[in-house]
Design a protein around this motif. Structure first.
Motif, mmCIF file in Angstrom:
data_model
loop_
_atom_site.group_PDB
_atom_site.id
_atom_site.type_symbol
_atom_site.label_atom_id
_atom_site.label_comp_id
_atom_site.label_asym_id
_atom_site.label_seq_id
_atom_site.Cartn_x
_atom_site.Cartn_y
_atom_site.Cartn_z
ATOM 1 N N VAL A 62 17.915 -15.033 2.635
ATOM 2 C CA VAL A 62 17.482 -15.679 3.456
ATOM 3 C C VAL A 62 16.253 -15.645 3.183
ATOM 4 C CG1 VAL A 62 16.537 -14.910 6.012
ATOM 5 C CG2 VAL A 62 19.117 -14.733 4.914
ATOM 6 N N ILE A 63 15.394 -16.460 3.936
ATOM 7 C CA ILE A 63 13.570 -16.789 3.643
ATOM 8 C C ILE A 63 13.252 -16.946 4.532
ATOM 9 C CG2 ILE A 63 11.782 -17.886 3.023
ATOM 10 C CD1 ILE A 63 15.222 -19.066 1.193
ATOM 11 N N THR A 64 12.128 -15.519 4.995
ATOM 12 C CA THR A 64 11.407 -15.455 6.291
ATOM 13 C C THR A 64 9.958 -16.062 6.047
ATOM 14 O OG1 THR A 64 11.371 -13.205 6.014
ATOM 15 C CG2 THR A 64 13.573 -13.990 7.475
ATOM 16 N N GLU A 65 9.428 -15.567 7.308
ATOM 17 C CA GLU A 65 8.184 -15.990 7.545
ATOM 18 C C GLU A 65 7.457 -17.594 7.304
ATOM 19 O OE1 GLU A 65 6.157 -13.826 8.632
ATOM 20 O OE2 GLU A 65 7.351 -12.468 8.672
ATOM 21 N N THR A 67 4.965 -19.256 7.126
ATOM 22 C CA THR A 67 3.981 -19.730 5.397
ATOM 23 C C THR A 67 4.881 -20.420 4.388
ATOM 24 O OG1 THR A 67 2.558 -19.676 6.821
ATOM 25 C CG2 THR A 67 1.749 -20.372 4.972
ATOM 26 N N VAL A 68 5.594 -19.229 4.031
ATOM 27 C CA VAL A 68 6.358 -18.503 3.624
ATOM 28 C C VAL A 68 7.468 -19.372 2.932
ATOM 29 C CG1 VAL A 68 7.970 -16.917 2.334
ATOM 30 C CG2 VAL A 68 5.516 -16.074 2.699
#
Lengths: 259, 259
Positions: A62-65, A67-68
């Motif tokens: 899981v990748i959040t944010e 811009t990230v």
């Protein structure tokens, strides 16, 4: 496999949505409905414990944010179209703008958007129903923000945020009156991430964003809206329908910016 | 040639300073004196028109914004020690933390730091002398912040910022009580950038950062302070002397965080 959880194409959700369309990546999409607090439901908090969209799931990670996520897609899929300069200095110039939108521009627009729009999303709930929903929000200051959206933000805060919006738009105009894109000579994540917040402000903030005062910002937004990827995204991904929201198509986009 | 303009080793200036010492890069350093508003002097505004430190000059190119500078150094000098994971997912995990410190943690600590420390820097000036200096500040909201530092921030703002500090430290503790570093198994820019703000808070905010409540944060700060690079940096780079500041060596570090 790639799957993106987001709201409709406005504010922070727009950033990875437009990035995905620009890159032509095969991504499954699931739209959550902010008006029923779907992003605070348990099934979604298992994906992002902070209860925030957008969130990207890539082969179980899981990748959040927002811009990230955008930089992640550029890091992970280098054979797809580039939205980031190759050289270190160009990357730095891009990140000055993506950092600025995340720590400054997005917050002031978000507060005004919440004041205008998010309150309406919950005005059909009783106080008990509303508080029941607020209790499910994992981030304490998001609880404060939802309560202020319902009951009104302090006027001093609104005044300060409006002043910051003016400063922000002036900064964009100063640059975009002289340059085609935020990073000279290349369309990058800096444009996408700032466009995500600025798009539609000519309707929501016509006293600040207009042909007389900000021709550069308007030219730049038009140019992005006319890109095939942006057209395809707006055609394919439905916008949120906020109860009682104005009919102009882009006005509602400022709404849930900081989620 | 590399040259870094910064304040002493605290807050945002600490980020590139510690990165440079960790990487062992040959960098010329010039310390500016915040108490005489040196960063708002014309010679420095020719380098960074926003009148903010840190600023890095590399072969004539100027890079600003502390976190951006740190990533620039990692991008540009890949043969020096790595402070960033090689894989895309690790980079994303790192950036979630560097983004968070820049848009959230640093601001609340900064407000309290300014309230306590920055006012003292200017209390020997007459109102006219003070306003003369404030006029030279290029960012309008920094002018507001300096005036508030001198005349006092609104109590409601201070209360809200203190609440955010508690939330921030709880978030760090939640992670650091289970993991050695912010990105599992690697010391990265995420640690450096958060350490830059957290270091010394056991003195400045002992009711929040202490052995009973936040053993994980204290262990992590101690571990970073004991690294050879941090020791060398604190030995070589003098801290600011704020007029009337407490004598504990690290207490003043929260001062000019958001510059």
């Amino acid at each position: 496999m790639l799957k993106l959880y987001s709201f409709g194409p406005g504010a922070n959700s727009l950033k990875p949505l437009l990035t995905i369309f620009e890159m032509g990546l095969p991504v499954e999409r699931q739209l959550l409905n902010p008006s029923i607090f779907e992003h605070h439901e348990d099934w979604f908090k298992k994906i992002n414990p902070r209860g925030q969209v957008p969130a990207l799931v890539h082969d179980g990670k899981v990748i959040t944010e927002s811009t990230v996520i955008c930089e992640y897609l550029q890091d992970e899929f280098p054979d797809y179209p580039k939205l980031r300069p190759d050289d270190s200095y160009g990357k730095a110039m891009m990140r000055i703008w993506t950092k600025w939108v995340d720590e400054y521009f997005c917050w002031c627009v978000s507060t005004i958007g919440w004041q205008r729009m998010v309150g309406r999303m919950v005005d059909h709930l009783s106080e008990e129903e509303f508080e029941e929903k607020v209790k499910r929000i994992p981030i304490p200051e998001q609880q404060v923000k939802w309560r202020r959206a319902r009951h009104g933000f302090p006027q001093e805060m609104l005044d300060e945020e409006m002043a910051k919006i003016r400063i922000s738009i002036a900064r964009l105009e100063e640059h975009l009156s002289k340059h085609e894109w935020l990073v000279p000579e290349m369309y990058t994540l800096a444009d996408i991430c700032n466009f995500a917040i600025a798009n539609g402000m000519q309707f929501g903030f016509p006293e600040i964003v207009n042909e007389a005062d900000t021709p550069g910002v308007l030219r730049w937004m038009k140019q992005i809206n006319e890109r095939p990827a942006a057209k395809a995204m707006f055609a394919e991904v439905p916008r949120e329908q906020v109860r009682g929201s104005p009919t102009r198509p882009q006005e509602q986009e400022a709404a849930p910016a900081a989620e």
